[in-house]
Design an enzyme around this catalytic site. Sequence first.
Site, PDB file in Angstrom:
ATOM      1  N   GLY A  31      56.436  17.371  70.649  1.00 26.19           N
ATOM      2  CA  GLY A  31      57.742  17.906  71.034  1.00 26.19           C
ATOM      3  C   GLY A  31      57.602  18.793  72.264  1.00 26.19           C
ATOM      4  O   GLY A  31      56.487  19.098  72.709  1.00 26.19           O
ATOM      5  N   SER A  33      57.664  22.040  74.821  1.00 21.71           N
ATOM      6  CA  SER A  33      57.135  23.396  74.739  1.00 21.71           C
ATOM      7  C   SER A  33      58.227  24.294  74.152  1.00 21.71           C
ATOM      8  O   SER A  33      59.380  24.221  74.569  1.00 21.71           O
ATOM      9  CB  SER A  33      56.758  23.871  76.149  1.00 21.71           C
ATOM     10  OG  SER A  33      56.320  25.200  76.104  1.00 21.71           O
ATOM     11  N   SER A  35      59.364  24.033  71.111  1.00 16.54           N
ATOM     12  CA  SER A  35      60.128  23.365  70.039  1.00 16.54           C
ATOM     13  C   SER A  35      59.705  23.877  68.660  1.00 16.54           C
ATOM     14  O   SER A  35      60.463  23.782  67.697  1.00 16.54           O
ATOM     15  CB  SER A  35      59.956  21.839  70.124  1.00 16.54           C
ATOM     16  OG  SER A  35      58.596  21.481  69.997  1.00 16.54           O
ATOM     17  N   LYS A  37      56.074  23.439  67.532  1.00 17.73           N
ATOM     18  CA  LYS A  37      54.894  22.694  67.047  1.00 17.73           C
ATOM     19  C   LYS A  37      53.831  23.613  66.449  1.00 17.73           C
ATOM     20  O   LYS A  37      53.372  23.390  65.329  1.00 17.73           O
ATOM     21  CB  LYS A  37      54.255  21.877  68.196  1.00 17.73           C
ATOM     22  CG  LYS A  37      55.180  20.888  68.862  1.00 17.73           C
ATOM     23  CD  LYS A  37      54.502  20.156  69.996  1.00 17.73           C
ATOM     24  CE  LYS A  37      53.998  21.024  71.127  1.00 17.73           C
ATOM     25  NZ  LYS A  37      55.064  21.720  71.894  1.00 17.73           N
ATOM     26  N   SER A  38      53.437  24.639  67.213  1.00 16.10           N
ATOM     27  CA  SER A  38      52.353  25.528  66.755  1.00 16.10           C
ATOM     28  C   SER A  38      52.787  26.320  65.529  1.00 16.10           C
ATOM     29  O   SER A  38      52.039  26.417  64.546  1.00 16.10           O
ATOM     30  CB  SER A  38      51.978  26.530  67.845  1.00 16.10           C
ATOM     31  OG  SER A  38      51.505  25.864  68.952  1.00 16.10           O
ATOM     32  N   SER A 105      52.133  16.095  73.939  1.00 17.94           N
ATOM     33  CA  SER A 105      51.885  14.633  73.928  1.00 17.94           C
ATOM     34  C   SER A 105      53.153  13.878  74.345  1.00 17.94           C
ATOM     35  O   SER A 105      53.767  13.187  73.525  1.00 17.94           O
ATOM     36  CB  SER A 105      51.354  14.158  72.580  1.00 17.94           C
ATOM     37  OG  SER A 105      52.001  14.736  71.479  1.00 17.94           O
TER      38      SER A 105
HETATM   39  N1  LIG Z   1      53.109  22.096  83.369  1.00 17.38           N
HETATM   40  C1  LIG Z   1      53.087  22.319  82.051  1.00 17.38           C
HETATM   41  N2  LIG Z   1      53.760  21.487  81.204  1.00 17.38           N
HETATM   42  C2  LIG Z   1      53.731  21.715  79.886  1.00 17.38           C
HETATM   43  N3  LIG Z   1      53.058  22.736  79.284  1.00 17.38           N
HETATM   44  C3  LIG Z   1      52.366  23.577  80.082  1.00 17.38           C
HETATM   45  C4  LIG Z   1      52.365  23.412  81.484  1.00 17.38           C
HETATM   46  N4  LIG Z   1      51.596  24.404  82.008  1.00 17.38           N
HETATM   47  C5  LIG Z   1      51.140  25.149  80.995  1.00 17.38           C
HETATM   48  N5  LIG Z   1      51.607  24.666  79.820  1.00 17.38           N
HETATM   49  C6  LIG Z   1      51.209  25.221  78.514  1.00 17.38           C
HETATM   50  O1  LIG Z   1      50.317  24.247  77.962  1.00 17.38           O
HETATM   51  C7  LIG Z   1      50.756  23.814  76.684  1.00 17.38           C
HETATM   52  C8  LIG Z   1      50.847  22.291  76.610  1.00 17.38           C
HETATM   53  O2  LIG Z   1      49.580  21.723  76.500  1.00 17.38           O
HETATM   54  P1  LIG Z   1      49.403  20.336  75.767  1.00 17.38           P
HETATM   55  O3  LIG Z   1      47.940  20.078  75.753  1.00 17.38           O
HETATM   56  O4  LIG Z   1      50.113  20.358  74.491  1.00 17.38           O
HETATM   57  O5  LIG Z   1      50.155  19.357  76.786  1.00 17.38           O
HETATM   58  S1  LIG Z   1      50.101  17.771  76.853  1.00 17.38           S
HETATM   59  O6  LIG Z   1      50.150  17.242  75.490  1.00 17.38           O
HETATM   60  O7  LIG Z   1      48.867  17.371  77.535  1.00 17.38           O
HETATM   61  O8  LIG Z   1      51.289  17.378  77.658  1.00 17.38           O
HETATM   62  C9  LIG Z   1      52.133  24.365  76.466  1.00 17.38           C
HETATM   63  O9  LIG Z   1      52.068  24.887  75.162  1.00 17.38           O
HETATM   64  P2  LIG Z   1      53.233  24.738  74.072  1.00 17.38           P
HETATM   65  O10 LIG Z   1      54.286  25.666  74.569  1.00 17.38           O
HETATM   66  O11 LIG Z   1      52.580  25.199  72.805  1.00 17.38           O
HETATM   67  O12 LIG Z   1      53.692  23.329  73.979  1.00 17.38           O
HETATM   68  C10 LIG Z   1      52.318  25.440  77.524  1.00 17.38           C
HETATM   69  O13 LIG Z   1      52.087  26.705  76.963  1.00 17.38           O
HETATM   70  N1  LIG Z   2      62.461  26.169  62.286  1.00 23.44           N
HETATM   71  C1  LIG Z   2      61.567  26.606  63.166  1.00 23.44           C
HETATM   72  N2  LIG Z   2      60.325  26.062  63.194  1.00 23.44           N
HETATM   73  C2  LIG Z   2      59.414  26.487  64.096  1.00 23.44           C
HETATM   74  N3  LIG Z   2      59.622  27.457  65.024  1.00 23.44           N
HETATM   75  C3  LIG Z   2      60.850  28.031  65.043  1.00 23.44           C
HETATM   76  C4  LIG Z   2      61.857  27.628  64.122  1.00 23.44           C
HETATM   77  N4  LIG Z   2      62.972  28.349  64.365  1.00 23.44           N
HETATM   78  C5  LIG Z   2      62.659  29.182  65.379  1.00 23.44           C
HETATM   79  N5  LIG Z   2      61.381  29.009  65.793  1.00 23.44           N
HETATM   80  C6  LIG Z   2      60.748  29.776  66.887  1.00 23.44           C
HETATM   81  O1  LIG Z   2      60.534  28.905  68.004  1.00 23.44           O
HETATM   82  C7  LIG Z   2      59.362  29.302  68.717  1.00 23.44           C
HETATM   83  C8  LIG Z   2      58.441  28.092  68.807  1.00 23.44           C
HETATM   84  O2  LIG Z   2      57.271  28.439  69.522  1.00 23.44           O
HETATM   85  P1  LIG Z   2      55.929  27.608  69.367  1.00 23.44           P
HETATM   86  O3  LIG Z   2      55.612  27.400  67.929  1.00 23.44           O
HETATM   87  O4  LIG Z   2      54.905  28.276  70.229  1.00 23.44           O
HETATM   88  O5  LIG Z   2      56.356  26.196  69.999  1.00 23.44           O
HETATM   89  P2  LIG Z   2      55.447  25.080  70.645  1.00 23.44           P
HETATM   90  O6  LIG Z   2      54.096  25.124  69.983  1.00 23.44           O
HETATM   91  O7  LIG Z   2      56.172  23.792  70.376  1.00 23.44           O
HETATM   92  O8  LIG Z   2      55.399  25.419  72.101  1.00 23.44           O
HETATM   93  C9  LIG Z   2      58.726  30.460  67.952  1.00 23.44           C
HETATM   94  O9  LIG Z   2      59.107  31.662  68.558  1.00 23.44           O
HETATM   95  C10 LIG Z   2      59.347  30.316  66.551  1.00 23.44           C
HETATM   96  O10 LIG Z   2      59.444  31.546  65.872  1.00 23.44           O
END
Ligand SMILES: Nc1ncnc2c1ncn2[C@@H]1O[C@H](COP(=O)(O)OS(=O)(=O)O)[C@@H](OP(=O)(O)O)[C@H]1O
Ligand SMILES: Nc1ncnc2c1ncn2[C@@H]1O[C@H](COP(=O)(O)OP(=O)(O)O)[C@@H](O)[C@H]1O
Length: 200
Positions: A31, A33, A35, A37-38, A105
């Site tokens: 999903g 960034s 959304s 996931k973590s 992804s």
């Molecule tokens: N350009 C760009 N696009 C998307 N995300 C970025 C970028 N630069 C840094 N970040 C940070 O890196 C996290 C995404 O890494 P991923 O390994 O999940 O990305 S991917 O699956 O290879 O597309 C992503 O973490 P999440 O927010 O947890 O998704 C970001 O924190």
């Molecule tokens: N139902 C939910 N499930 C997961 N995260 C949620 C939800 N509702 C609100 N959030 C908030 O959304 C944010 C998601 O961040 P994060 O988990 O780092 O996303 P990602 O790993 O996709 O980048 C967090 O601040 C989390 O508290």
Amino acid sequence: MANIVWHHTTITKEDRRARNGHHSAVLWFTGLSGSGKSTLANAVSKKLFELGVQNYVLDGDNIRHGLNKDLGFSAEDRTENIRRIGEVAKLFVDSGQFVLTAFISPFERDRQLVRQLLEADEFIEIYVKCPLEECEKRDPKGLYKKARNGEIREFTGIDSPYEEPSSPELIVETHLYSLEECVNQVIAYLRHHQRIKGEK
Ligand SMILES: Nc1ncnc2c1ncn2[C@@H]1O[C@H](COP(=O)(O)OS(=O)(=O)O)[C@@H](OP(=O)(O)O)[C@H]1O
Ligand SMILES: Nc1ncnc2c1ncn2[C@@H]1O[C@H](COP(=O)(O)OP(=O)(O)O)[C@@H](O)[C@H]1O
């Protein structure tokens, strides 16, 4: 691969599953960034741990600090990122554990390639669905703001694509349900499909 012969292990995946008393599989969270996931992967991991299910979380930010620190965010690097993570995830499945992966992804083809590395009942794709506007409002790391300012290029959802999964095993909508409800939906899926024991 020339001159490299696969070494079969003495203890099999089935032996390890039998010892653990449960199946092993990948929970592939995908999903945008922000959304969730973590957050969701870690909450599901905690719940599985409490249920006595061996599991481990592989998270985007952490893997990119170590194993994949040579990779950036071009389409090619994202593909290689997911390929390596898929191979690591397969090792975890072989070790008899559940592995929860939290990576954007963004490309359907890359996710399909990981799916093909595994048996049909070993890959559970979970689309962590949340509108871009909501992810941007959450902006937990301030990255969307930077992307909008042009400080970060090729940011997913802004100037790099996200391809929605065409047939995920599960869709979890984090803008509609609380974290607890989302965790329950994942656990219910695993129970319903006999991946873990218990009633739901
Ligand atoms: N350009 C760009 N696009 C998307 N995300 C970025 C970028 N630069 C840094 N970040 C940070 O890196 C996290 C995404 O890494 P991923 O390994 O999940 O990305 S991917 O699956 O290879 O597309 C992503 O973490 P999440 O927010 O947890 O998704 C970001 O924190
Ligand atoms: N139902 C939910 N499930 C997961 N995260 C949620 C939800 N509702 C609100 N959030 C908030 O959304 C944010 C998601 O961040 P994060 O988990 O780092 O996303 P990602 O790993 O996709 O980048 C967090 O601040 C989390 O508290």
